[in-house]
Design an enzyme around this catalytic site. Structure first.
Site, PDB file in Angstrom:
ATOM      1  N   HIS A  17       0.860  -1.199   0.000  1.00 40.06           N
ATOM      2  CA  HIS A  17       0.000   0.000   0.000  1.00 40.06           C
ATOM      3  C   HIS A  17       0.888   1.239   0.000  1.00 40.06           C
ATOM      4  O   HIS A  17       1.479   1.587   1.015  1.00 40.06           O
ATOM      5  CB  HIS A  17      -0.905   0.007   1.241  1.00 40.06           C
ATOM      6  CG  HIS A  17      -1.887   1.128   1.249  1.00 40.06           C
ATOM      7  ND1 HIS A  17      -3.238   0.931   1.385  1.00 40.06           N
ATOM      8  CD2 HIS A  17      -1.730   2.474   1.138  1.00 40.06           C
ATOM      9  CE1 HIS A  17      -3.865   2.090   1.352  1.00 40.06           C
ATOM     10  NE2 HIS A  17      -2.963   3.046   1.205  1.00 40.06           N
ATOM     11  N   HIS A  19       1.523   5.397  -1.657  1.00 39.87           N
ATOM     12  CA  HIS A  19       1.162   6.581  -2.451  1.00 39.87           C
ATOM     13  C   HIS A  19       2.445   7.175  -3.010  1.00 39.87           C
ATOM     14  O   HIS A  19       3.328   7.562  -2.242  1.00 39.87           O
ATOM     15  CB  HIS A  19       0.463   7.632  -1.582  1.00 39.87           C
ATOM     16  CG  HIS A  19      -0.829   7.145  -1.003  1.00 39.87           C
ATOM     17  ND1 HIS A  19      -2.044   7.345  -1.606  1.00 39.87           N
ATOM     18  CD2 HIS A  19      -1.081   6.438   0.118  1.00 39.87           C
ATOM     19  CE1 HIS A  19      -3.003   6.783  -0.877  1.00 39.87           C
ATOM     20  NE2 HIS A  19      -2.438   6.229   0.182  1.00 39.87           N
ATOM     21  N   LEU A  20       2.530   7.245  -4.333  1.00 40.66           N
ATOM     22  CA  LEU A  20       3.748   7.774  -4.956  1.00 40.66           C
ATOM     23  C   LEU A  20       3.554   9.156  -5.560  1.00 40.66           C
ATOM     24  O   LEU A  20       4.529   9.787  -5.958  1.00 40.66           O
ATOM     25  CB  LEU A  20       4.242   6.808  -6.039  1.00 40.66           C
ATOM     26  CG  LEU A  20       4.936   5.539  -5.541  1.00 40.66           C
ATOM     27  CD1 LEU A  20       5.217   4.599  -6.706  1.00 40.66           C
ATOM     28  CD2 LEU A  20       6.225   5.862  -4.795  1.00 40.66           C
ATOM     29  N   ARG A  21       2.268   9.601  -5.676  1.00 38.62           N
ATOM     30  CA  ARG A  21       1.957  10.899  -6.311  1.00 38.62           C
ATOM     31  C   ARG A  21       2.468  10.919  -7.761  1.00 38.62           C
ATOM     32  O   ARG A  21       2.828   9.888  -8.309  1.00 38.62           O
ATOM     33  CB  ARG A  21       2.566  12.081  -5.517  1.00 38.62           C
ATOM     34  CG  ARG A  21       2.370  12.011  -4.020  1.00 38.62           C
ATOM     35  CD  ARG A  21       0.926  11.938  -3.601  1.00 38.62           C
ATOM     36  NE  ARG A  21       0.789  12.087  -2.148  1.00 38.62           N
ATOM     37  CZ  ARG A  21      -0.246  11.633  -1.469  1.00 38.62           C
ATOM     38  NH1 ARG A  21      -1.219  10.965  -2.065  1.00 38.62           N
ATOM     39  NH2 ARG A  21      -0.321  11.828  -0.173  1.00 38.62           N
ATOM     40  N   ASN A  45      -5.155   7.527  -6.038  1.00 36.75           N
ATOM     41  CA  ASN A  45      -5.869   8.782  -5.700  1.00 36.75           C
ATOM     42  C   ASN A  45      -5.084  10.020  -6.115  1.00 36.75           C
ATOM     43  O   ASN A  45      -4.777  10.893  -5.309  1.00 36.75           O
ATOM     44  CB  ASN A  45      -6.230   8.824  -4.208  1.00 36.75           C
ATOM     45  CG  ASN A  45      -5.033   8.779  -3.295  1.00 36.75           C
ATOM     46  OD1 ASN A  45      -3.989   8.233  -3.655  1.00 36.75           O
ATOM     47  ND2 ASN A  45      -5.166   9.341  -2.101  1.00 36.75           N
ATOM     48  N   LYS A 103      -9.373   0.053  -5.862  1.00 30.20           N
ATOM     49  CA  LYS A 103      -9.407   0.692  -4.544  1.00 30.20           C
ATOM     50  C   LYS A 103     -10.759   1.360  -4.317  1.00 30.20           C
ATOM     51  O   LYS A 103     -11.235   2.137  -5.152  1.00 30.20           O
ATOM     52  CB  LYS A 103      -8.282   1.749  -4.469  1.00 30.20           C
ATOM     53  CG  LYS A 103      -8.222   2.526  -3.168  1.00 30.20           C
ATOM     54  CD  LYS A 103      -7.731   1.676  -2.001  1.00 30.20           C
ATOM     55  CE  LYS A 103      -7.888   2.377  -0.671  1.00 30.20           C
ATOM     56  NZ  LYS A 103      -6.752   3.177  -0.262  1.00 30.20           N
ATOM     57  N   HIS A 140     -10.542   1.443   1.805  1.00 28.69           N
ATOM     58  CA  HIS A 140     -10.338   2.438   2.869  1.00 28.69           C
ATOM     59  C   HIS A 140     -11.559   2.304   3.773  1.00 28.69           C
ATOM     60  O   HIS A 140     -12.652   2.756   3.414  1.00 28.69           O
ATOM     61  CB  HIS A 140     -10.234   3.857   2.294  1.00 28.69           C
ATOM     62  CG  HIS A 140      -9.967   4.877   3.357  1.00 28.69           C
ATOM     63  ND1 HIS A 140      -8.740   5.471   3.538  1.00 28.69           N
ATOM     64  CD2 HIS A 140     -10.758   5.370   4.337  1.00 28.69           C
ATOM     65  CE1 HIS A 140      -8.790   6.297   4.577  1.00 28.69           C
ATOM     66  NE2 HIS A 140     -10.015   6.250   5.082  1.00 28.69           N
ATOM     67  N   HIS A 178      -4.667  -0.365   6.007  1.00 31.78           N
ATOM     68  CA  HIS A 178      -4.195   0.438   7.152  1.00 31.78           C
ATOM     69  C   HIS A 178      -5.132   0.370   8.359  1.00 31.78           C
ATOM     70  O   HIS A 178      -5.688   1.392   8.772  1.00 31.78           O
ATOM     71  CB  HIS A 178      -3.928   1.889   6.751  1.00 31.78           C
ATOM     72  CG  HIS A 178      -4.943   2.497   5.816  1.00 31.78           C
ATOM     73  ND1 HIS A 178      -6.300   2.517   6.064  1.00 31.78           N
ATOM     74  CD2 HIS A 178      -4.791   3.115   4.614  1.00 31.78           C
ATOM     75  CE1 HIS A 178      -6.924   3.124   5.072  1.00 31.78           C
ATOM     76  NE2 HIS A 178      -6.025   3.491   4.186  1.00 31.78           N
ATOM     77  N   ASP A 251       1.404   2.687   3.536  1.00 29.60           N
ATOM     78  CA  ASP A 251       0.542   3.860   3.357  1.00 29.60           C
ATOM     79  C   ASP A 251       1.369   5.147   3.409  1.00 29.60           C
ATOM     80  O   ASP A 251       0.884   6.177   3.868  1.00 29.60           O
ATOM     81  CB  ASP A 251      -0.593   3.902   4.390  1.00 29.60           C
ATOM     82  CG  ASP A 251      -1.691   4.887   3.983  1.00 29.60           C
ATOM     83  OD1 ASP A 251      -1.783   5.220   2.782  1.00 29.60           O
ATOM     84  OD2 ASP A 251      -2.445   5.330   4.863  1.00 29.60           O
ATOM     85  N   ALA A 267      -4.175  14.887   5.234  1.00 28.36           N
ATOM     86  CA  ALA A 267      -3.870  13.665   5.967  1.00 28.36           C
ATOM     87  C   ALA A 267      -2.809  12.888   5.216  1.00 28.36           C
ATOM     88  O   ALA A 267      -2.881  12.768   4.001  1.00 28.36           O
ATOM     89  CB  ALA A 267      -5.132  12.818   6.094  1.00 28.36           C
TER      90      ALA A 267
HETATM   91  O1  DOR Z   1      -3.511   9.609   5.572  1.00 25.75           O
HETATM   92  C1  DOR Z   1      -3.825   9.271   4.444  1.00 25.75           C
HETATM   93  N1  DOR Z   1      -3.263   9.840   3.360  1.00 25.75           N
HETATM   94  N2  DOR Z   1      -4.774   8.351   4.297  1.00 25.75           N
HETATM   95  C2  DOR Z   1      -5.279   8.051   3.105  1.00 25.75           C
HETATM   96  O2  DOR Z   1      -6.168   7.230   3.040  1.00 25.75           O
HETATM   97  C3  DOR Z   1      -4.818   8.762   1.884  1.00 25.75           C
HETATM   98  C4  DOR Z   1      -3.473   9.313   2.073  1.00 25.75           C
HETATM   99  C5  DOR Z   1      -3.069  10.307   1.013  1.00 25.75           C
HETATM  100  O3  DOR Z   1      -3.280  10.050  -0.173  1.00 25.75           O
HETATM  101  O4  DOR Z   1      -2.517  11.339   1.371  1.00 25.75           O
HETATM  102 ZN    ZN Z   2      -3.413   5.029   1.522  1.00 24.79          ZN
END
Ligand code: DOR
Ligand code: ZN
Length: 356
Positions: A17, A19-21, A45, A103, A140, A178, A251, A267
């Site tokens: 899990h 997030h690489l942006r 996302n 997702k 999620h 998570h 995450d 977040a």
């Molecule tokens: O804290 C988080 N950040 N929870 C998530 O589910 C998404 C993530 C984000 O993409 O920043």
């Molecule tokens: Zn996540």
């Protein structure tokens, strides 16, 4: 796995899990993940979210381009479920290998989730087809009803949404991502082997006090938010239990300082640079460092039906101080800071940078 007094050599882990942006942030954050983890499930996302095969292929190409030369790293791409997504397109993407999984973000549950699912029952056709073709559903797991206390949203989701969903789709392969509560731990361990959960390093280290220690600490704000201490302890027991339904998913979710500290701060905790060291510390503190390898390098692959990695990685017992921040190019080329998890702290383990 080889454990000596001063080192641990384990099968190379995967991050289930991440997030690489994209753009400059992707370039700034990819290296620590790609050099430590052999594969990663990449979250969709982005803005706009990854909903089509074409978008997933372009994103994958950009990720591969950003990886330093000579590094073997496989991004496993995911589709972002929306109310409008067609089950036929999703199936097509899965069969083509463009989507590894899908997702499910309840709409407005977290960062970039406004295009997520507004009504779970409305996507039954999607879930039916995923169940039929064996496509994993990554969840999620939080309700979004503002009436529900933010610390209870995971528990409500399990009771009101996940339980009915499991009844309707008993053969759907699901990862509750998570997890943050004792209730989630209990629910997952008492379910069948089609349900698993990822556990982040930060939820093993911090409880909700971290967000409010001597002021408001946005660096410890993520979703689902960290809960009370007894939940953290339950997560530690789960991660170190040797149960195959719990496996590594960082995450890691980078946001620049500016976005973390705005009037509506984002977040997400950026833990990728020291994730394995952070997990190792937990397993050592719990007196079961030998359970790190199955958690980090075996259970996830087994759940997804993928081969185990052949390469290995060594952690040495040498302490290191985590830097206060990393720099990344901002929108107008101005330098921006991203603060890593454990910033300024001393960690006990260091990765020996040679993979074997
Ligand atoms: O804290 C988080 N950040 N929870 C998530 O589910 C998404 C993530 C984000 O993409 O920043
Ligand atoms: Zn996540």
């Amino acid at each position: 796995m080889k454990i000596t007094q001063h080192s641990i050599t384990l099968r190379q882990p995967d991050d289930w899990h991440l997030h690489l942006r994209d753009g400059d942030v992707l370039k700034a954050v990819i290296t620590p993940s790609a050099t430590v983890f052999r594969r990663a499930v990449v979250m969709p996302n982005l803005q706009p979210p990854i909903t089509t095969v074409e978008q997933a292929n372009i994103y994958k190409k950009n990720i591969l381009k950003a990886i330093p030369k000579g590094i073997s790293f496989t991004p496993l791409m995911t589709a972002y479920l929306t109310d409008q997504l067609s089950p036929i397109d999703l199936e097509d993407g899965f069969h083509k290998g463009a989507f590894f999984a899908a997702k499910l973000y309840p709409a407005n549950s977290t960062t970039n989730s406004s295009d997520g699912i507004t009504d779970l029952s409305a996507i039954n056709p999607i879930l039916e087809s995923m169940e039929r073709i064996g496509m994993p559903l990554l969840i999620h797991g939080e309700v979004t009803d503002p009436e529900i206390d933010i610390f209870d949203r995971e528990c409500f989701f399990i009771e009101k949404k996940l339980q009915p969903l499991l009844k309707l789709f008993p053969n759907l392969r699901i990862v509750l991502e998570h997890i943050t509560t004792k209730e989630a731990v209990q629910f997952v361990e008492s379910s069948n082997n089609l349900l698993a959960a990822t556990i982040t390093p930060h939820h093993l280290h911090i409880n909700r006090n971290a967000m409010f220690f001597r002021g408001l600490n946005s660096d410890f704000y993520c979703l689902p938010v960290a809960k009370r201490e007894h939940h953290r302890l339950a997560l530690r027991r789960a991660a170190t239990s040797g149960k195959a339904c719990f496996f590594l998913g960082t995450d890691s979710a980078p946001h620049t300082r500016m976005f973390k500290e705005s009037s509506c701060g984002c977040a997400g905790i950026f833990n990728a640079p020291y994730a394995l060291e952070s997990y190792a510390e937990v397993f050592e503190q719990e007196g079961c460092i030998e359970k790190l390898e199955p958690f980090a390098s075996e259970f996830g692959a087994a759940f997804y039906g993928l081969p185990l990695n052949e390469s290995s990685i060594t952690l040495v017992k040498r302490s290191q101080i985590v830097p206060d921040y990393f720099e990344v190019k901002g929108p107008t080329n101005s330098p921006q800071r991203i603060v890593p998890f454990h910033a300024g702290e001393k960690l006990q383990w260091t990765i020996s940078r040679e993979l074997s």
